[in-house]
Design a protein around this motif. Sequence first.
Motif, mmCIF file in Angstrom:
data_model
loop_
_atom_site.group_PDB
_atom_site.id
_atom_site.type_symbol
_atom_site.label_atom_id
_atom_site.label_comp_id
_atom_site.label_asym_id
_atom_site.label_seq_id
_atom_site.Cartn_x
_atom_site.Cartn_y
_atom_site.Cartn_z
ATOM 1 N N ALA A 43 -72.749 84.840 -39.559
ATOM 2 C CA ALA A 43 -74.094 84.989 -39.005
ATOM 3 C C ALA A 43 -74.020 85.311 -37.516
ATOM 4 N N LEU A 44 -74.808 86.312 -37.102
ATOM 5 C CA LEU A 44 -74.943 86.655 -35.692
ATOM 6 C C LEU A 44 -76.290 86.125 -35.223
ATOM 7 N N VAL A 45 -76.266 85.189 -34.287
ATOM 8 C CA VAL A 45 -77.487 84.533 -33.833
ATOM 9 C C VAL A 45 -77.653 84.762 -32.335
ATOM 10 N N VAL A 46 -78.898 84.647 -31.864
ATOM 11 C CA VAL A 46 -79.177 84.996 -30.480
ATOM 12 C C VAL A 46 -80.110 83.975 -29.839
ATOM 13 N N ALA A 47 -79.895 83.723 -28.559
ATOM 14 C CA ALA A 47 -80.770 82.914 -27.695
ATOM 15 C C ALA A 47 -80.221 83.047 -26.280
ATOM 16 N N VAL A 48 -81.049 82.727 -25.294
ATOM 17 C CA VAL A 48 -80.678 82.669 -23.876
ATOM 18 C C VAL A 48 -79.759 83.815 -23.449
ATOM 19 N N ARG A 49 -80.102 85.034 -23.880
ATOM 20 C CA ARG A 49 -79.391 86.258 -23.498
ATOM 21 C C ARG A 49 -77.977 86.341 -24.064
ATOM 22 N N GLN A 50 -77.669 85.508 -25.050
ATOM 23 C CA GLN A 50 -76.320 85.468 -25.605
ATOM 24 C C GLN A 50 -76.357 85.532 -27.132
ATOM 25 N N PHE A 51 -75.227 85.942 -27.692
ATOM 26 C CA PHE A 51 -74.994 85.869 -29.130
ATOM 27 C C PHE A 51 -73.931 84.826 -29.407
ATOM 28 N N VAL A 52 -74.025 84.230 -30.593
ATOM 29 C CA VAL A 52 -72.929 83.473 -31.180
ATOM 30 C C VAL A 52 -72.645 84.095 -32.536
ATOM 31 N N TYR A 84 -69.108 82.862 -27.510
ATOM 32 C CA TYR A 84 -70.414 83.075 -26.882
ATOM 33 C C TYR A 84 -70.330 84.431 -26.199
ATOM 34 N N VAL A 85 -71.217 85.344 -26.576
ATOM 35 C CA VAL A 85 -71.114 86.745 -26.198
ATOM 36 C C VAL A 85 -72.358 87.152 -25.418
ATOM 37 N N GLY A 86 -72.198 87.808 -24.299
ATOM 38 C CA GLY A 86 -73.354 88.237 -23.499
ATOM 39 C C GLY A 86 -72.916 89.111 -22.347
ATOM 40 N N LEU A 87 -73.812 89.343 -21.440
ATOM 41 C CA LEU A 87 -75.198 88.905 -21.423
ATOM 42 C C LEU A 87 -76.096 90.088 -21.742
ATOM 43 N N ILE A 118 -79.057 96.160 -29.190
ATOM 44 C CA ILE A 118 -77.918 95.273 -29.437
ATOM 45 C C ILE A 118 -76.627 96.081 -29.537
ATOM 46 N N CYS A 119 -76.673 97.183 -30.284
ATOM 47 C CA CYS A 119 -75.465 97.969 -30.516
ATOM 48 C C CYS A 119 -75.050 98.771 -29.280
ATOM 49 N N ALA A 120 -75.994 99.018 -28.369
ATOM 50 C CA ALA A 120 -75.671 99.757 -27.144
ATOM 51 C C ALA A 120 -75.247 98.843 -26.004
ATOM 52 N N ALA A 121 -75.426 97.535 -26.167
ATOM 53 C CA ALA A 121 -75.170 96.594 -25.076
ATOM 54 C C ALA A 121 -73.687 96.499 -24.752
ATOM 55 N N ASP A 122 -73.386 96.434 -23.461
ATOM 56 C CA ASP A 122 -72.026 96.224 -22.974
ATOM 57 C C ASP A 122 -71.813 94.719 -22.859
ATOM 58 N N LEU A 123 -71.174 94.129 -23.853
ATOM 59 C CA LEU A 123 -71.092 92.678 -23.979
ATOM 60 C C LEU A 123 -69.661 92.193 -23.772
ATOM 61 N N ARG A 124 -69.550 90.925 -23.405
ATOM 62 C CA ARG A 124 -68.245 90.287 -23.231
ATOM 63 C C ARG A 124 -68.235 88.936 -23.929
ATOM 64 N N VAL A 125 -67.041 88.510 -24.313
ATOM 65 C CA VAL A 125 -66.855 87.126 -24.736
ATOM 66 C C VAL A 125 -66.867 86.279 -23.468
ATOM 67 N N LEU A 126 -67.935 85.497 -23.297
ATOM 68 C CA LEU A 126 -68.083 84.682 -22.092
ATOM 69 C C LEU A 126 -67.210 83.438 -22.161
ATOM 70 N N THR A 127 -67.132 82.844 -23.346
ATOM 71 C CA THR A 127 -66.275 81.687 -23.555
ATOM 72 C C THR A 127 -66.112 81.469 -25.050
ATOM 73 N N ILE A 128 -65.115 80.672 -25.408
ATOM 74 C CA ILE A 128 -64.895 80.237 -26.791
ATOM 75 C C ILE A 128 -65.168 78.743 -26.823
ATOM 76 N N GLY A 129 -66.034 78.299 -27.742
ATOM 77 C CA GLY A 129 -66.330 76.873 -27.739
ATOM 78 C C GLY A 129 -67.221 76.435 -28.871
ATOM 79 N N ASP A 152 -76.265 80.171 -15.152
ATOM 80 C CA ASP A 152 -76.630 81.245 -14.232
ATOM 81 C C ASP A 152 -75.685 82.428 -14.441
ATOM 82 N N PRO A 153 -76.206 83.656 -14.567
ATOM 83 C CA PRO A 153 -75.333 84.804 -14.835
ATOM 84 C C PRO A 153 -74.220 84.985 -13.809
ATOM 85 N N ALA A 154 -74.550 84.832 -12.524
ATOM 86 C CA ALA A 154 -73.520 84.993 -11.498
ATOM 87 C C ALA A 154 -72.439 83.931 -11.626
#
Length: 251
Positions: free
Chosen positions: A176-185, A152-155, A134-145, A28-30
């Motif tokens: 490789a930059l991959v995407v799913a569930v509103r996130q990048f790895v 894991y970068v999002g959202l 993608i390039c305009a998105a304000d993204l954060r490292v959500l976690t390392i794992g 959940d994003p929150a």
Amino acid sequence: MSAAAPLTAEVLPAGLDGFIIRFALTPDPAAMVAARRFANRLEDEAPKGVTEIAPALVTVLVRFDCARTGRADRSALRARMEAMAQEVIAGPLDMPDPARRWTIPVAFGAANGPQLAQVAGAVGTSEEAAVRDICAADLRVLTIGFAPGQPYVGLLPEAWNLPRMAELNPSVPAGALVVAVRQFVLFGAESATGWQQVGRAAFRTFVPAREEPTLLQGGDAIRFAHATPAEIDTLEKGGDPMGGARLEVLR
């Protein structure tokens, strides 16, 4: 990013020397914001005896030194974390301001992102517009794992809430930059994945021989910058694992 519904927080035992603070059972994003805010606060105010603070997407693992933390101390530590977690979910539930921002060059589409067209179609836009988003998105490292240094970068916006593929891609390359569930790895090494590859970077997230093997940290701001395939090839051939990435210290 704000909460759509009230959150709950649980402090659960994790073996003899730890607790898991859990804000949700699903990504959940929150809850992701709550986990990041809780981890930041705990790092700033680490109680005596705490030896490890390991945030995941919606949980934070806290380990303590059993030799220094008696039963009464553990009860006090649990009570403190419960109180802190309740304060976090009471808000504000916005991602804390980043201390650092990375800009990472990426080549998108064709051989570098063979599933970009498929992803753009699922999002309901063109490949060019998807890259701009993608390039305009304000993204954060959500976690390392999952693997050393792997972020894991999002959202991304809700339109990018794409499912994982039904079958694994047996191999994507390092970078490789991959995407799913509103996130990048961003993969640091060749890997199998159920996420869709949209780009490739020369930046390496984990280099054991480097003074700091893992450069990205939870909470770091991320911007992806559009690069040509030739630019990424040149960066890779140059042998610099930074791959053209730039770091700004914001505070």
